[in-house]
Design an enzyme around this catalytic site. Sequence first.
Site, PDB file in Angstrom:
ATOM      1  N   LYS A   1     -47.242 119.917 -20.564  1.00  0.00           N
ATOM      2  CA  LYS A   1     -46.647 120.969 -19.727  1.00  0.00           C
ATOM      3  C   LYS A   1     -46.834 120.530 -18.287  1.00  0.00           C
ATOM      4  O   LYS A   1     -47.961 120.442 -17.795  1.00  0.00           O
ATOM      5  CB  LYS A   1     -47.329 122.306 -20.005  1.00  0.00           C
ATOM      6  CG  LYS A   1     -46.807 123.445 -19.145  1.00  0.00           C
ATOM      7  CD  LYS A   1     -47.080 124.786 -19.800  1.00  0.00           C
ATOM      8  CE  LYS A   1     -46.755 125.930 -18.874  1.00  0.00           C
ATOM      9  NZ  LYS A   1     -46.736 127.231 -19.551  1.00  0.00           N
TER      10      LYS A   1
ATOM     11  N   GLU B 187     -51.730 120.903 -19.865  1.00  0.00           N
ATOM     12  CA  GLU B 187     -51.045 121.373 -18.649  1.00  0.00           C
ATOM     13  C   GLU B 187     -51.805 121.041 -17.368  1.00  0.00           C
ATOM     14  O   GLU B 187     -52.669 121.804 -16.945  1.00  0.00           O
ATOM     15  CB  GLU B 187     -50.822 122.891 -18.729  1.00  0.00           C
ATOM     16  CG  GLU B 187     -50.111 123.444 -17.491  1.00  0.00           C
ATOM     17  CD  GLU B 187     -49.952 124.964 -17.493  1.00  0.00           C
ATOM     18  OE1 GLU B 187     -50.415 125.628 -18.445  1.00  0.00           O
ATOM     19  OE2 GLU B 187     -49.393 125.487 -16.525  1.00  0.00           O
TER      20      GLU B 187
HETATM   21  P1  13P Z   1     -45.359 129.967 -14.505  1.00  0.00           P
HETATM   22  O1  13P Z   1     -44.067 129.505 -15.168  1.00  0.00           O
HETATM   23  O2  13P Z   1     -45.294 131.363 -13.989  1.00  0.00           O
HETATM   24  O3  13P Z   1     -45.886 128.972 -13.532  1.00  0.00           O
HETATM   25  O4  13P Z   1     -46.436 130.074 -15.674  1.00  0.00           O
HETATM   26  C1  13P Z   1     -46.489 129.146 -16.661  1.00  0.00           C
HETATM   27  C2  13P Z   1     -47.870 129.029 -17.148  1.00  0.00           C
HETATM   28  O5  13P Z   1     -48.129 129.152 -18.313  1.00  0.00           O
HETATM   29  C3  13P Z   1     -48.925 128.718 -16.181  1.00  0.00           C
HETATM   30  O6  13P Z   1     -50.067 128.324 -16.847  1.00  0.00           O
END
Ligand code: 13P
Length: 350
Positions: free
Chosen positions: A221, A179
């Site tokens: 992600k 991510e």
């Molecule tokens: P948000 O969808 O609130 O941005 O959070 C997703 C997430 O896992 C951030 O690391």
Amino acid sequence: MNTRKLQETAHALVDAGKGILAIDESFPTIAKRFASIGLESSEQHRRDYRELLVRAPGVERYVSGMIFFDETLRQKSAAGRLFPELLRERGILPGIKVDLGARPLAGHPHETVTEGLDGLRERLREYRELGACFAKWRAVIRIQAEQGLPSAACLEANAQALARYAALCQEAGLVPIVEPEVLMDGAHDLAGCYQVTVRTLRAVFEALAVQQVFLEGVLLKSSMVLDGADLQQRAGVPQRAGVREVAEQTLRCLRESVPEAVPGVVFLSGGQSARLATEHLNAMSLCTAEQRLPWTLSFSYGRALQEPCLRTWGGDAARREAAQQALLHRARCNSLACLGRYSPELEEAA
Ligand code: 13P
């Protein structure tokens, strides 16, 4: 490395019409969320809230996996059942956030590098024993064009860490969710976000290749390509660019930087409103029907799935069921959005 098992898990997480519910807020973050409803972040409150989410009846129709914070993976429900067990019996895969947060990057004011590699191999082994089958590591990239941010050093350091984390996960039999979040904070426009997101994703996939990460056993992600929040505020609208433009630019950006071997891209919501996050995903799914993309698109939202639920609950046990309904509604809307079948009328009907 059991590549077949990794592939199976990655595909299961992006099964048609299903996505991930992120409930992995660290102690400071959950304290902030609870403060917004006037609730103290005690262990009991965190347990009650997360139990409400985990046990929402029927959530397994829309949610393939949930990402936990360390505490939740070890916690028991009021009736003494371990949370991962509760998920497993409904066919939902338990995941775990394994990074230890973003820390200041030395020599680079305003930028961070995500830490947590020391001892990670041992922690992953334990998480696996506790029932986790996938993991998450979030890198944070800030855009501040006038100051030359993000710097090459920041992109490089974070990409390296993500790649080493991903390789360790696969060694331990866990699917890594990679991510790199490009923050919405700032006054940049859509084109600025586009450029930084392409640079970020390219750096990440180069690093994954160097570390020989098995791409078919990874999920990306990603943030979406959006106007900066300050620009949105100035324009007085929640998103200056239209829904279709965001969808098209996000997909263009992914096509330029994400290898075909990656089975799925799941989006974070990153501070968008719950409805807008759903609309953007739906618009991307509609484009997918026209363009045939190599990866499955889905959601891995935290706030955009939880916010209405958290507000409805407000810490009051009597509103538990109503809160679960609020969660189910958002989960269903996003499930439909994965298939390009969401429409705003569903909100009114609910
Ligand atoms: P948000 O969808 O609130 O941005 O959070 C997703 C997430 O896992 C951030 O690391």
